[in-house]
Design a protein around this motif. Structure first.
Motif, PDB file in Angstrom:
ATOM      1  N   ALA A 170      92.174  30.695 -68.797  1.00 44.61           N
ATOM      2  CA  ALA A 170      91.108  30.108 -69.666  1.00 44.61           C
ATOM      3  C   ALA A 170      89.744  31.220 -70.020  1.00 44.61           C
ATOM      4  O   ALA A 170      88.910  30.684 -70.668  1.00 44.61           O
ATOM      5  N   GLY A 171      89.873  32.128 -69.127  1.00 43.53           N
ATOM      6  CA  GLY A 171      88.511  33.071 -69.723  1.00 43.53           C
ATOM      7  C   GLY A 171      87.392  32.459 -69.155  1.00 43.53           C
ATOM      8  O   GLY A 171      86.227  32.537 -69.531  1.00 43.53           O
ATOM      9  N   ILE A 172      87.300  31.748 -67.850  1.00 43.83           N
ATOM     10  CA  ILE A 172      86.180  31.216 -67.229  1.00 43.83           C
ATOM     11  C   ILE A 172      85.711  31.568 -65.814  1.00 43.83           C
ATOM     12  O   ILE A 172      84.839  32.082 -65.666  1.00 43.83           O
ATOM     13  N   SER A 173      87.073  31.852 -65.023  1.00 49.29           N
ATOM     14  CA  SER A 173      86.674  32.229 -63.608  1.00 49.29           C
ATOM     15  C   SER A 173      86.827  33.840 -63.251  1.00 49.29           C
ATOM     16  O   SER A 173      85.759  34.668 -63.054  1.00 49.29           O
ATOM     17  N   ARG A 174      88.214  34.081 -63.101  1.00 48.62           N
ATOM     18  CA  ARG A 174      88.465  35.441 -62.780  1.00 48.62           C
ATOM     19  C   ARG A 174      88.030  36.609 -63.539  1.00 48.62           C
ATOM     20  O   ARG A 174      87.268  37.407 -63.249  1.00 48.62           O
ATOM     21  N   SER A 175      88.507  36.210 -65.007  1.00 49.29           N
ATOM     22  CA  SER A 175      88.080  37.294 -66.012  1.00 49.29           C
ATOM     23  C   SER A 175      86.722  37.464 -66.125  1.00 49.29           C
ATOM     24  O   SER A 175      86.365  38.488 -66.342  1.00 49.29           O
ATOM     25  N   ALA A 176      85.978  36.433 -66.054  1.00 46.98           N
ATOM     26  CA  ALA A 176      84.455  36.298 -66.290  1.00 46.98           C
ATOM     27  C   ALA A 176      83.820  37.042 -64.996  1.00 46.98           C
ATOM     28  O   ALA A 176      82.679  37.882 -65.090  1.00 46.98           O
ATOM     29  N   ALA A 177      84.487  36.897 -63.765  1.00 46.81           N
ATOM     30  CA  ALA A 177      83.931  37.727 -62.615  1.00 46.81           C
ATOM     31  C   ALA A 177      84.112  39.196 -62.885  1.00 46.81           C
ATOM     32  O   ALA A 177      83.199  39.907 -62.354  1.00 46.81           O
ATOM     33  N   LEU A 178      85.239  39.683 -63.297  1.00 46.92           N
ATOM     34  CA  LEU A 178      85.403  41.013 -63.475  1.00 46.92           C
ATOM     35  C   LEU A 178      84.358  41.437 -64.504  1.00 46.92           C
ATOM     36  O   LEU A 178      83.831  42.703 -64.182  1.00 46.92           O
ATOM     37  N   VAL A 179      84.127  40.859 -65.461  1.00 46.28           N
ATOM     38  CA  VAL A 179      83.210  41.390 -66.748  1.00 46.28           C
ATOM     39  C   VAL A 179      81.590  41.413 -65.990  1.00 46.28           C
ATOM     40  O   VAL A 179      80.969  42.295 -66.319  1.00 46.28           O
ATOM     41  N   ILE A 180      81.380  40.385 -65.247  1.00 45.76           N
ATOM     42  CA  ILE A 180      80.042  40.352 -64.412  1.00 45.76           C
ATOM     43  C   ILE A 180      80.115  41.597 -63.646  1.00 45.76           C
ATOM     44  O   ILE A 180      78.963  42.323 -63.571  1.00 45.76           O
ATOM     45  N   ALA A 181      80.912  41.901 -62.725  1.00 46.64           N
ATOM     46  CA  ALA A 181      81.042  43.089 -62.044  1.00 46.64           C
ATOM     47  C   ALA A 181      80.652  44.313 -62.569  1.00 46.64           C
ATOM     48  O   ALA A 181      79.948  45.132 -62.365  1.00 46.64           O
ATOM     49  N   TYR A 182      81.257  44.546 -63.791  1.00 45.99           N
ATOM     50  CA  TYR A 182      81.493  45.595 -64.721  1.00 45.99           C
ATOM     51  C   TYR A 182      79.877  45.987 -65.242  1.00 45.99           C
ATOM     52  O   TYR A 182      79.472  46.967 -64.981  1.00 45.99           O
TER      53      TYR A 182
ATOM     54  N   LYS B  57      71.444  42.827 -61.492  1.00 45.55           N
ATOM     55  CA  LYS B  57      71.565  42.034 -60.277  1.00 45.55           C
ATOM     56  C   LYS B  57      72.643  41.190 -60.692  1.00 45.55           C
ATOM     57  O   LYS B  57      72.739  40.732 -61.999  1.00 45.55           O
ATOM     58  N   TYR B  58      73.314  40.219 -59.793  1.00 51.13           N
ATOM     59  CA  TYR B  58      74.170  39.323 -59.912  1.00 51.13           C
ATOM     60  C   TYR B  58      73.678  38.275 -61.173  1.00 51.13           C
ATOM     61  O   TYR B  58      74.218  37.741 -61.997  1.00 51.13           O
ATOM     62  N   ARG B  59      72.579  37.660 -60.813  1.00 49.67           N
ATOM     63  CA  ARG B  59      72.168  36.685 -61.675  1.00 49.67           C
ATOM     64  C   ARG B  59      71.489  37.055 -63.052  1.00 49.67           C
ATOM     65  O   ARG B  59      72.013  36.148 -64.179  1.00 49.67           O
ATOM     66  N   ASP B  60      71.310  38.193 -63.238  1.00 46.01           N
ATOM     67  CA  ASP B  60      71.087  38.882 -64.792  1.00 46.01           C
ATOM     68  C   ASP B  60      72.288  39.194 -65.425  1.00 46.01           C
ATOM     69  O   ASP B  60      72.361  38.849 -66.581  1.00 46.01           O
ATOM     70  N   ALA B  61      73.148  39.533 -64.726  1.00 46.86           N
ATOM     71  CA  ALA B  61      74.589  39.835 -65.253  1.00 46.86           C
ATOM     72  C   ALA B  61      75.312  38.625 -65.640  1.00 46.86           C
ATOM     73  O   ALA B  61      75.802  38.422 -66.744  1.00 46.86           O
TER      74      ALA B  61
END
Length: 227
Positions: A126-138, A146-150
């Protein structure tokens, strides 16, 4: 650390306002998070979407799925795009931190997830959880965020993202992990010796090698997950 050795990060590039989409639409199409970095659902990487992907210049695709999804989430254009397929379950106990280096690694556009030479689409189901987490980490590691800003940056461009609670905790922990790894890489051999050697005369006293520092980073990941 010396003034010259302080960690420095590039500025976050801006996307075009006209690429933003509505909350309803974002569940069906990919969104541009950074110039050349797209996040979306599997439906954005299906065969019917090939003209759209080519129009956006996509050359690399990160496909996130788990084994039970392999029959319906799969690389559709193996001869057109370069794929990185990751086996990740959308489960709060899944250790997603271990996949962060792979997404930013040499197999994904010469160590850069997003660049003008090879735009990348990252998708899960869905492009909501797993893939979003990878992009945030990148974003966190590449731009020192920081996490909240990303998270806010990605959510502003793809409103429907919602990493599960386990991924959120790991992303919050990841800031200290990637900063420690980058700091170690920037330190001189002499600084490394001072940081990781035991006091003279103690059993096992020795300097850590650069190879051991990588092991130390891996230990931090394990500790973060077990903490």
């Amino acid at each position: 650390m010396d003034e010259d050795n302080k960690l420095q990060f590039p500025s976050l590039p801006a996307t075009k306002e006209d690429l933003l989409v509505s909350t309803a639409a974002c569940r069906h199409v990919h969104c541009e998070i950074l110039p050349g970095l797209f996040l979306g659902p599997y439906s954005a990487a299906m065969k019917s979407k090939l003209p759209i992907l080519q129009r956006h210049g996509v050359t690399h695709i990160v496909c996130v799925r788990q084994d039970i999804e392999a029959n319906f989430i799969k690389p559709n254009f193996p001869h057109t795009f370069r794929y990185l397929v990751l086996d990740i379950a959308d489960n709060p106990v899944e250790n997603i931190i271990r996949f962060f280096p792979m997404v930013k690694g040499k197999d994904t556009c010469n160590s850069h997830l997003s660049c003008s030479e090879c735009p990348v689409l990252v998708h899960g189901n869905a492009g909501i959880s797993r893939s979003a987490a990878l992009v945030i980490a990148y974003l966190m590691e590449t731009f020192g965020m920081k996490y909240r800003d990303a998270f806010s940056h990605v959510q502003e461009r793809r409103f429907c993202i919602n990493p599960n609670v386990g991924f959120v905790h790991q992303l919050q922990e990841y800031e200290a992990i990637y900063l420690a790894k980058l700091t170690i890489k920037m330190m001189s051999p002499m600084q490394l010796g001072r940081s990781f050697s035991l006091p003279a005369g103690m059993p096992g006293s020795r300097k850590r090698s650069l190879e051991e520092d990588e092991d130390f980073g891996a230990m931090q990941v394990t500790a973060a997950q077990n903490g």
